[in-house]
Design a protein around this motif. Structure first.
Motif, PDB file in Angstrom:
ATOM      1  N   GLY A   1      46.317  -2.149  23.232  1.00  0.00           N
ATOM      2  CA  GLY A   1      47.037  -0.887  23.246  1.00  0.00           C
ATOM      3  C   GLY A   1      46.351   0.240  22.508  1.00  0.00           C
ATOM      4  N   PHE A   2      45.199  -0.012  21.850  1.00  0.00           N
ATOM      5  CA  PHE A   2      44.487   1.015  21.102  1.00  0.00           C
ATOM      6  C   PHE A   2      45.443   1.789  20.194  1.00  0.00           C
ATOM      7  CE2 PHE A   2      41.709  -0.276  24.443  1.00  0.00           C
ATOM      8  CZ  PHE A   2      40.467  -0.265  23.851  1.00  0.00           C
ATOM      9  N   SER A   3      46.274   1.038  19.505  1.00  0.00           N
ATOM     10  CA  SER A   3      47.271   1.597  18.591  1.00  0.00           C
ATOM     11  C   SER A   3      47.524   0.605  17.477  1.00  0.00           C
ATOM     12  CB  SER A   3      48.608   1.850  19.309  1.00  0.00           C
ATOM     13  OG  SER A   3      48.469   2.738  20.387  1.00  0.00           O
ATOM     14  N   ASP A   4      48.028   1.121  16.354  1.00  0.00           N
ATOM     15  CA  ASP A   4      48.640   0.235  15.363  1.00  0.00           C
ATOM     16  C   ASP A   4      50.008  -0.146  15.927  1.00  0.00           C
ATOM     17  OD1 ASP A   4      46.408   0.832  13.904  1.00  0.00           O
ATOM     18  OD2 ASP A   4      47.464   1.854  12.284  1.00  0.00           O
ATOM     19  N   TRP A   5      50.250  -1.404  16.124  1.00  0.00           N
ATOM     20  CA  TRP A   5      51.442  -1.824  16.855  1.00  0.00           C
ATOM     21  C   TRP A   5      52.727  -1.423  16.143  1.00  0.00           C
ATOM     22  CZ3 TRP A   5      51.260  -6.969  20.014  1.00  0.00           C
ATOM     23  CH2 TRP A   5      50.205  -6.897  20.923  1.00  0.00           C
ATOM     24  N   TRP A   6      53.708  -1.032  16.939  1.00  0.00           N
ATOM     25  CA  TRP A   6      55.001  -0.584  16.472  1.00  0.00           C
ATOM     26  C   TRP A   6      55.798  -1.738  15.871  1.00  0.00           C
ATOM     27  CZ3 TRP A   6      57.567   3.473  15.035  1.00  0.00           C
ATOM     28  CH2 TRP A   6      58.954   3.577  15.157  1.00  0.00           C
ATOM     29  N   ASN A   7      55.782  -2.884  16.545  1.00  0.00           N
ATOM     30  CA  ASN A   7      56.465  -4.086  16.062  1.00  0.00           C
ATOM     31  C   ASN A   7      57.908  -3.797  15.636  1.00  0.00           C
ATOM     32  OD1 ASN A   7      54.355  -5.958  16.500  1.00  0.00           O
ATOM     33  ND2 ASN A   7      53.361  -5.369  14.584  1.00  0.00           N
ATOM     34  N   TYR A   8      58.642  -3.102  16.537  1.00  0.00           N
ATOM     35  CA  TYR A   8      60.058  -2.791  16.316  1.00  0.00           C
ATOM     36  C   TYR A   8      60.275  -1.995  15.034  1.00  0.00           C
ATOM     37  CZ  TYR A   8      60.563  -6.149  20.062  1.00  0.00           C
ATOM     38  OH  TYR A   8      60.444  -6.806  21.272  1.00  0.00           O
ATOM     39  N   GLY A   9      59.324  -1.101  14.751  1.00  0.00           N
ATOM     40  CA  GLY A   9      59.430  -0.225  13.594  1.00  0.00           C
ATOM     41  C   GLY A   9      58.955  -0.832  12.294  1.00  0.00           C
ATOM     42  N   LYS A  10      58.528  -2.093  12.323  1.00  0.00           N
ATOM     43  CA  LYS A  10      58.108  -2.774  11.094  1.00  0.00           C
ATOM     44  C   LYS A  10      56.617  -2.612  10.810  1.00  0.00           C
ATOM     45  CE  LYS A  10      61.701  -6.327  11.613  1.00  0.00           C
ATOM     46  NZ  LYS A  10      61.971  -7.787  11.788  1.00  0.00           N
ATOM     47  N   GLY A  11      55.852  -2.172  11.805  1.00  0.00           N
ATOM     48  CA  GLY A  11      54.416  -2.045  11.611  1.00  0.00           C
ATOM     49  C   GLY A  11      53.750  -3.391  11.443  1.00  0.00           C
ATOM     50  N   GLY A  12      52.704  -3.439  10.649  1.00  0.00           N
ATOM     51  CA  GLY A  12      51.961  -4.688  10.446  1.00  0.00           C
ATOM     52  C   GLY A  12      50.878  -4.872  11.485  1.00  0.00           C
ATOM     53  N   THR A  13      50.264  -6.040  11.479  1.00  0.00           N
ATOM     54  CA  THR A  13      49.164  -6.323  12.394  1.00  0.00           C
ATOM     55  C   THR A  13      49.685  -6.618  13.797  1.00  0.00           C
ATOM     56  OG1 THR A  13      49.213  -8.656  11.782  1.00  0.00           O
ATOM     57  CG2 THR A  13      47.721  -7.230  10.533  1.00  0.00           C
ATOM     58  N   PRO A  14      48.832  -6.399  14.802  1.00  0.00           N
ATOM     59  CA  PRO A  14      47.478  -5.841  14.725  1.00  0.00           C
ATOM     60  C   PRO A  14      47.496  -4.318  14.635  1.00  0.00           C
ATOM     61  CG  PRO A  14      47.977  -6.370  16.995  1.00  0.00           C
ATOM     62  CD  PRO A  14      49.159  -6.830  16.191  1.00  0.00           C
ATOM     63  N   LYS A  15      46.518  -3.791  13.928  1.00  0.00           N
ATOM     64  CA  LYS A  15      46.351  -2.345  13.806  1.00  0.00           C
ATOM     65  C   LYS A  15      45.015  -1.967  14.445  1.00  0.00           C
ATOM     66  CE  LYS A  15      48.948  -2.069   9.449  1.00  0.00           C
ATOM     67  NZ  LYS A  15      48.881  -1.645   8.025  1.00  0.00           N
ATOM     68  N   TRP A  16      45.025  -1.877  15.772  1.00  0.00           N
ATOM     69  CA  TRP A  16      43.774  -1.606  16.478  1.00  0.00           C
ATOM     70  C   TRP A  16      43.248  -0.202  16.187  1.00  0.00           C
ATOM     71  CZ3 TRP A  16      40.966  -5.354  18.183  1.00  0.00           C
ATOM     72  CH2 TRP A  16      41.570  -6.559  18.546  1.00  0.00           C
ATOM     73  N   GLU A  17      44.120   0.765  16.041  1.00  0.00           N
ATOM     74  CA  GLU A  17      43.659   2.122  15.747  1.00  0.00           C
ATOM     75  C   GLU A  17      43.003   2.182  14.376  1.00  0.00           C
ATOM     76  OE1 GLU A  17      45.306   6.743  15.737  1.00  0.00           O
ATOM     77  OE2 GLU A  17      46.657   5.099  16.237  1.00  0.00           O
ATOM     78  N   THR A  18      43.585   1.521  13.397  1.00  0.00           N
ATOM     79  CA  THR A  18      42.983   1.475  12.066  1.00  0.00           C
ATOM     80  C   THR A  18      41.641   0.757  12.105  1.00  0.00           C
ATOM     81  OG1 THR A  18      45.133   1.541  10.948  1.00  0.00           O
ATOM     82  CG2 THR A  18      43.298   0.612   9.716  1.00  0.00           C
ATOM     83  N   PHE A  19      41.577  -0.332  12.837  1.00  0.00           N
ATOM     84  CA  PHE A  19      40.313  -1.063  12.983  1.00  0.00           C
ATOM     85  C   PHE A  19      39.231  -0.154  13.558  1.00  0.00           C
ATOM     86  CE2 PHE A  19      37.750  -3.928  15.882  1.00  0.00           C
ATOM     87  CZ  PHE A  19      36.957  -4.466  14.879  1.00  0.00           C
ATOM     88  N   HIS A  20      39.553   0.543  14.648  1.00  0.00           N
ATOM     89  CA  HIS A  20      38.542   1.345  15.339  1.00  0.00           C
ATOM     90  C   HIS A  20      38.181   2.623  14.602  1.00  0.00           C
ATOM     91  CE1 HIS A  20      39.881  -0.727  19.291  1.00  0.00           C
ATOM     92  NE2 HIS A  20      38.778  -1.292  18.848  1.00  0.00           N
ATOM     93  N   THR A  21      39.169   3.326  14.062  1.00  0.00           N
ATOM     94  CA  THR A  21      38.910   4.666  13.521  1.00  0.00           C
ATOM     95  C   THR A  21      38.685   4.692  12.017  1.00  0.00           C
ATOM     96  OG1 THR A  21      41.273   5.177  13.257  1.00  0.00           O
ATOM     97  CG2 THR A  21      40.268   5.725  15.375  1.00  0.00           C
ATOM     98  N   THR A  22      38.924   3.582  11.345  1.00  0.00           N
ATOM     99  CA  THR A  22      38.667   3.526   9.901  1.00  0.00           C
ATOM    100  C   THR A  22      37.670   2.421   9.566  1.00  0.00           C
ATOM    101  OG1 THR A  22      40.876   4.382   9.396  1.00  0.00           O
ATOM    102  CG2 THR A  22      39.698   3.275   7.616  1.00  0.00           C
ATOM    103  N   GLU A  23      38.040   1.178   9.840  1.00  0.00           N
ATOM    104  CA  GLU A  23      37.179   0.067   9.420  1.00  0.00           C
ATOM    105  C   GLU A  23      35.817   0.093  10.108  1.00  0.00           C
ATOM    106  OE1 GLU A  23      40.617  -3.243   8.296  1.00  0.00           O
ATOM    107  OE2 GLU A  23      39.569  -3.395  10.212  1.00  0.00           O
ATOM    108  N   VAL A  24      35.812   0.205  11.437  1.00  0.00           N
ATOM    109  CA  VAL A  24      34.537   0.182  12.159  1.00  0.00           C
ATOM    110  C   VAL A  24      33.662   1.359  11.747  1.00  0.00           C
ATOM    111  CG1 VAL A  24      33.450   0.345  14.438  1.00  0.00           C
ATOM    112  CG2 VAL A  24      35.450  -1.126  14.116  1.00  0.00           C
ATOM    113  N   LEU A  25      34.234   2.559  11.683  1.00  0.00           N
ATOM    114  CA  LEU A  25      33.449   3.725  11.297  1.00  0.00           C
ATOM    115  C   LEU A  25      32.849   3.551   9.904  1.00  0.00           C
ATOM    116  CD1 LEU A  25      34.748   5.052  13.823  1.00  0.00           C
ATOM    117  CD2 LEU A  25      34.961   7.142  12.462  1.00  0.00           C
TER     118      LEU A  25
END
Length: 341
Positions: free
Chosen positions: A131-155
């Motif tokens: 989904g190229f997103s930090d997952w919503w997980n019914y408003g609870k957040g948590g993993t997976p956070k694909w957007e954080t991985f791509h735009t923060t960690e990888v960079l």
């Protein structure tokens, strides 16, 4: 001049040591200990690197954002060195759904194009249905956070350890195209250039929401986990929708391409592909094409320039994306200020 066997052994040992230090011995999986590479701010780190050849390396990354190890394929430019004192512009190329981090290498000519330019190409995993997103997980957040991985960690990992610069392009096919455009809009100034080939560019429209819900069930995943329940969590859907975020793309150079009819095009041969692949290629491109038309029309209403190629007939496959890459690549290199080598 004759050398003693001891001198030859010393010379060979020195050459091997140099290769190991440089990290360019093809096929070598080298652990990347914490004192050898710099971690990302959240502790993501390069666990191992495997050099495929002198310019291609696979990185195994331990990532808190995903909660597991993920892979990144990196192509370094001619003249790159681990001890270089300069940086290079970067193309971040994102996979489509139900694929992996090697999809660009298998499906396109990106390795050959990269060899001609002073640019890094970084191809991180995007998950089977990330989904190229930090997952919503019914408003609870948590993993997976694909957007954080791509735009923060990888960079951060690439910039701190592999001389990646801050002139960046985001490039994606299919769901990766949605990711590339959404990332450029959600992180203004992060990417100089963004391109989508057959990307889903209007995810919050009701027909697309329920299509994605059906797709989630088909892939045996929770269809509500990524962005939420349509109708109840629409604000979150819109917050990740390129169509809704289009006004934030002003100043970013854009390339948008897609088929629009779902009919076979000049690069398709229905007789040589299985019927289920034909059906997926046809319906998939018809759906993404409708969102591309919506997105391009919105850019036009906003007065935001973009290079577009809505080519009508043609299915959802690499035959067309290779063609688009050949057209788009020089535009991207110019936007990045990359030098031909």
């Amino acid at each position: 001049m004759r050398c003693s066997s001891r001198a030859l052994r010393r010379l060979a040992g020195g050459a091997l040591s140099l290769l190991l230090t440089a990290g360019v011995l093809p096929g070598l999986a080298r652990p990347a200990a914490g004192d050898q590479t710099l971690p990302a701010d959240d502790g993501a780190r390069i666990k191992a690197e495997t050099w495929i050849d002198s310019r291609t390396v696979d990185l195994t990354v331990t990532t808190p954002a995903i909660g597991d190890d993920e892979m990144i394929r990196v192509i370094v430019p001619p003249g790159w060195s681990p001890t270089a004192s300069r940086t290079w512009p970067v193309v971040y190329a994102y996979q489509g759904g139900n694929d992996d981090y090697l999809s660009w290498v298998r499906g396109s000519q990106i390795s050959d194009l990269a060899a001609q330019w002073g640019v890094l190409v970084v191809m991180p995993s995007g998950g089977k249905s990330g989904g190229f997103s930090d997952w919503w997980n019914y408003g609870k957040g948590g993993t997976p956070k694909w957007e954080t991985f791509h735009t923060t960690e990888v960079l951060q990992l690439l910039e701190r350890n592999y001389h990646a610069g801050t002139r960046r392009a985001a490039l994606g096919v299919s769901s990766g195209g949605q990711g590339a455009i959404a990332y450029a809009a959600r992180h203004r100034g992060m990417f100089t250039y963004a391109a989508s080939f057959s990307g889903l560019l209007h995810i919050s429209s009701a027909p697309i929401q329920w299509t994605l819900m059906l797709q989630g069930v088909t892939f045996n995943s929770d269809p509500f986990a990524v962005w939420g329940v349509p109708g109840f969590d629409d604000a979150n859907w819109k917050a990740h929708d390129p169509y809704e975020l289009a006004d934030k793309l002003r100043g970013t150079e854009l390339y948008i391409s897609s088929g629009t009819t779902g009919l076979p095009g000049p690069l398709d041969d229905p007789s040589k592909t299985p019927p289920d692949s034909n059906l997926y290629g046809a319906t998939g491109e018809l759906i993404v094409g409708s969102t591309a038309k919506d997105f391009v029309a919105r850019l036009q209403r906003l007065g935001i320039p973009a290079t577009t190629h809505l080519y009508g007939d043609g299915w959802h496959n690499w035959n067309y994306w290779r063609r688009e890459l050949a057209t788009e690549w020089p535009l991207m290199m110019k936007a990045l200020g990359a030098e031909k080598v």
